[in-house]
Design an enzyme around this catalytic site. Structure first.
Site, mmCIF file in Angstrom:
data_model
loop_
_atom_site.group_PDB
_atom_site.id
_atom_site.type_symbol
_atom_site.label_atom_id
_atom_site.label_comp_id
_atom_site.label_asym_id
_atom_site.label_seq_id
_atom_site.Cartn_x
_atom_site.Cartn_y
_atom_site.Cartn_z
ATOM 1 N N GLY A 111 0.673 -1.057 -0.023
ATOM 2 C CA GLY A 111 0.013 -0.112 -0.071
ATOM 3 C C GLY A 111 0.774 1.238 -0.075
ATOM 4 N N THR A 161 -0.204 4.500 5.261
ATOM 5 C CA THR A 161 -1.689 3.856 5.359
ATOM 6 C C THR A 161 -1.786 3.089 6.450
ATOM 7 O OG1 THR A 161 -0.710 2.123 3.639
ATOM 8 C CG2 THR A 161 -2.193 4.204 2.923
ATOM 9 N N THR A 203 2.876 -1.009 8.870
ATOM 10 C CA THR A 203 3.649 -1.049 9.937
ATOM 11 C C THR A 203 2.796 -1.242 11.274
ATOM 12 O OG1 THR A 203 5.611 -0.090 8.911
ATOM 13 C CG2 THR A 203 5.880 -0.553 11.171
ATOM 14 N N HIS A 245 -4.943 36.031 -10.230
ATOM 15 C CA HIS A 245 -4.638 34.702 -10.567
ATOM 16 C C HIS A 245 -5.671 33.632 -9.776
ATOM 17 C CE1 HIS A 245 -1.880 31.242 -12.042
ATOM 18 N NE2 HIS A 245 -2.385 30.748 -10.619
ATOM 19 N N GLU A 246 -5.659 34.013 -8.384
ATOM 20 C CA GLU A 246 -6.476 33.213 -7.622
ATOM 21 C C GLU A 246 -8.187 33.149 -7.488
ATOM 22 O OE1 GLU A 246 -5.031 30.844 -6.138
ATOM 23 O OE2 GLU A 246 -2.841 31.321 -6.110
ATOM 24 N N ASP A 261 0.369 24.901 -11.960
ATOM 25 C CA ASP A 261 -0.945 24.675 -12.311
ATOM 26 C C ASP A 261 -0.530 23.707 -13.841
ATOM 27 O OD1 ASP A 261 -2.157 26.036 -10.575
ATOM 28 O OD2 ASP A 261 -1.963 27.933 -11.722
#
Length: 660
Positions: free
Chosen positions: A236, A240, A243, A459-460, A534
């Site tokens: 995996g 995740t 261990t 831009h944002e 982007d």
């Protein structure tokens, strides 16, 4: 009392390698200090000696005929004179072994003796003159051999400690180099992790629980003719819980559990890895039933024959060969099960993956919405959280997060709450922690010019506007122009967790990603380097559409993806040069179409884009309700969509907090 004595014996102090190095250095320093005082006096000349003799400073003269060297001993009164301060100090030398103050070489012995007798005739106190004085050759030889004798003695001491089983420090590592480095967990070792501490991973837990059940009650399965599996491979992405699952097995099984990493087998010495594998399985068989856990097994389990330079003497391949032999060598009634974990199963050797060695491959995937909620509940136990904290909301805010990421979010939230002087951790602290992990630390003091700040705002705002107008784009959470990490601004979205992605969904996401550069083009008629991330994102998506998922009309229903990982476009590509040109053109066409589409959307809503950018410049952070005031509600948005109603209510509270 006997137990106390036993404990005392077991707690023998180990000899650290630093102590050994310190002893050797001290020996050399001591020898240099002692040898500096052992010199035969300060070198002088016959003329100076005769002057000292006339002044009555000489107490004794030793004349060695064979070497034509004279050694001069001064009186106690003369040693206090300023002129003799340069002579060697004798304070730490015993009187019986007093060393000379001066020494010099003379020429003809008869001439020197005549001059000496001539001067001493006029002296009231005559010095003692000795001829043919034998030199202490044995003493000099001993002093020269002293450091070597001490080094040999220290080495013998270390060897005895190693051979006697103390094995402390560097010595034990040298003699035990072929021994296994596995850490043993048994009934004497308390392992607190259990399956209760492993949230989510229901399928993986069921598999490993059955393995534990095999070891506890083997007759339950063997009576029906079943065989205990020899191995299970946990596969995996990182973080995740592979261990963690193995630690839970160690806590639940109540049998000897040997834990080590794949890199523990590999050393620079030839044959060490194979020797450690043999020793590991020998110990496991002696303590049967038992479990062996090898973390990051890809360190030794890579496919053989890939490195042509190493030939047949590759130490890693020898280690893998021994591991394959041991796993298929012991009988099914040995009750030794091998657990292994890796996040790179595609590079493992096929012989290692076959049934009979690793009978089961347990895939541990990233948690879904329900599993993230369970993981949050586990990590929230030790925190002093507010009563109104909603774990459902936290799970919705963290799509794509692994168990390790969620643990980090909880810890960061607690640190943020403590930094702000709060008595409990609330919802805002968790939102700030998610922002901190995804975007990085806020840099409010970063120097940015007004023109750059305006460009970042548009831009944002372009990202937010385009994503708001597209049906399949991820719903917006907030937009900020406060610099974070390496970015000057960021837009936060909550992507829908889809198992199947359709072309129109991918194209809408690409169009929203190009909205930032499109806004710069529409407003300033110029573009900048601010769209790097982007462009990287959309290029990867377009390449995946064309070369992996077969979503291009020009290429057709073909994929050049190799799930085995054997050919990741190395020296030979799986397609011709003509196809490569076609792929490049198709990728460029997809991206350019979405860029032009974003420009068209922004030109149609230019006044609203400007209004949104001005609000963003004023407040620096805007939320979903700010877009609703400007654009109105999205007609195609569903209430059950992740980040819908709940996210809207929460972000209102966030906005009030930031405005304050």
């Amino acid at each position: 009392m006997a137990n106390d004595n036993k404990n005392i014996k077991e707690k023998k102090p180990k000899l650290s390698p630093y102590w050994i190095y310190g002893i050797i250095i001290a020996i050399f320093l001591g020898f240099q200090l002692f040898s500096s005082g052992y010199q035969d006096g300060t070198i002088t000349t016959p003329a100076d000696f005769f002057k000292y003799l006339e002044d009555g400073d000489v107490e004794r003269v030793d004349i060695i005929k064979n070497t034509r060297v004279a050694k001069v001993y001064l009186t106690k009164e003369a040693q206090e004179k300023e002129v003799h301060k340069k002579s060697k100090p004798q304070s730490f030398i015993p009187s019986a072994t007093r060393l000379p103050n001066y020494k010099f070489e003379f020429g003809d012995l008869q001439n020197f003796e005549n001059e000496l007798n001539k001067i001493t005739e006029d002296l009231t106190t005559k010095p003692t003159v000795k001829f043919d004085t034998e030199t202490n050759e044995w003493g000099s030889l001993l002093m020269n051999l002293l450091p070597f004798i001490l080094l040999i003695a220290v080495w013998i001491f270390i060897m005895r400690r190693m051979s006697g089983g103390a094995g402390g420090g560097a010595g034990g590592q040298i003699f035990n180099i072929g021994k296994s480095k596995a850490k043993l967990f048994d009934q004497n070792t308390e392992v607190k992790t259990t399956f209760k501490d492993v949230a989510g991973l229901e399928g993986a837990k069921e598999e490993v629980q059955e393995i534990v059940d095999f070891l506890k009650y083997p007759e339950k399965y063997t009576t029906l003719g079943g065989k205990i599996p020899k191995g299970a491979l946990l596969v995996g992405p990182p973080g995740t819980g592979k261990t963690l699952l193995a630690r839970a097995v160690a806590g639940e099984a109540k049998v000897p559990f040997f834990s080590l990493s794949g890199s523990d087998f590999v050393e620079m010495f030839v044959g060490v890895g194979a020797s450690r594998v043999r020793d590991l399985f020998k110990q496991a068989k002696e303590k049967s039933p038992s479990i062996i856990f090898i973390d990051e097994i890809d360190a030794i389990g890579r496919a053989r024959g890939k490195n042509a330079m190493s030939g047949s003497n590759d130490e890693r391949e020898n280690t893998l060969n021994q591991l394959l032999t041991e796993m298929d060598g012991f009988g099914t009634n040995a009750n030794v099960i091998v657990l292994a974990a890796t996040n790179r199963a595609d590079i493992l050797d096929k012989a290692l993956m076959r049934a009979g060695r690793f009978d089961r491959q347990i895939f541990v995937d990233l948690p879904d919405l329900r599993e993230r909620k369970e993981i949050f509940e586990v990590h929230l136990r030790p925190l002093k959280k507010s009563k109104d904290l909603d774990t459902d909301f936290l799970a919705k805010q963290t799509p794509g997060f692994s168990g390790a990421d969620i643990a980090n979010v909880c810890n960061e939230a607690a640190l943020i709450a403590a930094r702000n002087g709060k008595k409990s951790v609330d919802k805002q602290d968790f939102l700030d922690a998610v922002d901190r992990i995804i975007g990085g630390l806020e840099k409010k003091n970063k120097i940015i010019t007004p023109s750059e700040k305006k460009a970042v705002a548009y831009h944002e705002a372009g990202h937010a506007t385009v994503s708001w107008m597209l049906e399949h784009a991820a719903p917006l959470v907030k937009v900020t122009i406060v610099p974070r990490g390496r970015s000057l601004g960021a837009a936060w979205y909550l992507p829908e967790e889809r198992l199947i992605v359709r072309p129109e969904q991918m194209l809408d996401e690409m169009c929203a990603a190009m909205g930032g550069r499109a806004a710069e083009k529409v407003i300033f008629d110029k573009i900048s380097t601010g769209a790097l991330s982007d462009l990287e994102k959309v290029t990867k998506q377009a390449r995946a559409m064309v070369t992996i998922y077969g979503l291009s009309d020009k290429i057709g229903n073909l994929t050049y993806y190799d799930s085995s990982g054997q050919n990741e476009y190395g020296f030979t590509k799986p397609y011709s040069e003509q196809t490569a040109e076609l792929i490049d053109k198709e990728i460029s066409k997809i991206i350019e179409e979405q860029y032009q589409r974003a420009i068209k959307i922004l030109e149609e809503n230019k006044d609203k884009l400007t209004q949104l950018a001005e609000v963003l410049l004023e407040k620096e952070v805007i939320f979903k309700d700010n877009l609703e005031k400007i654009f109105g509600k999205r007609t195609f948005e569903k209430e059950e969509h992740i980040g819908g109603k709940d996210a809207q209510e929460t972000t209102k509270g966030e906005q009030e907090t930031i405005e304050k």
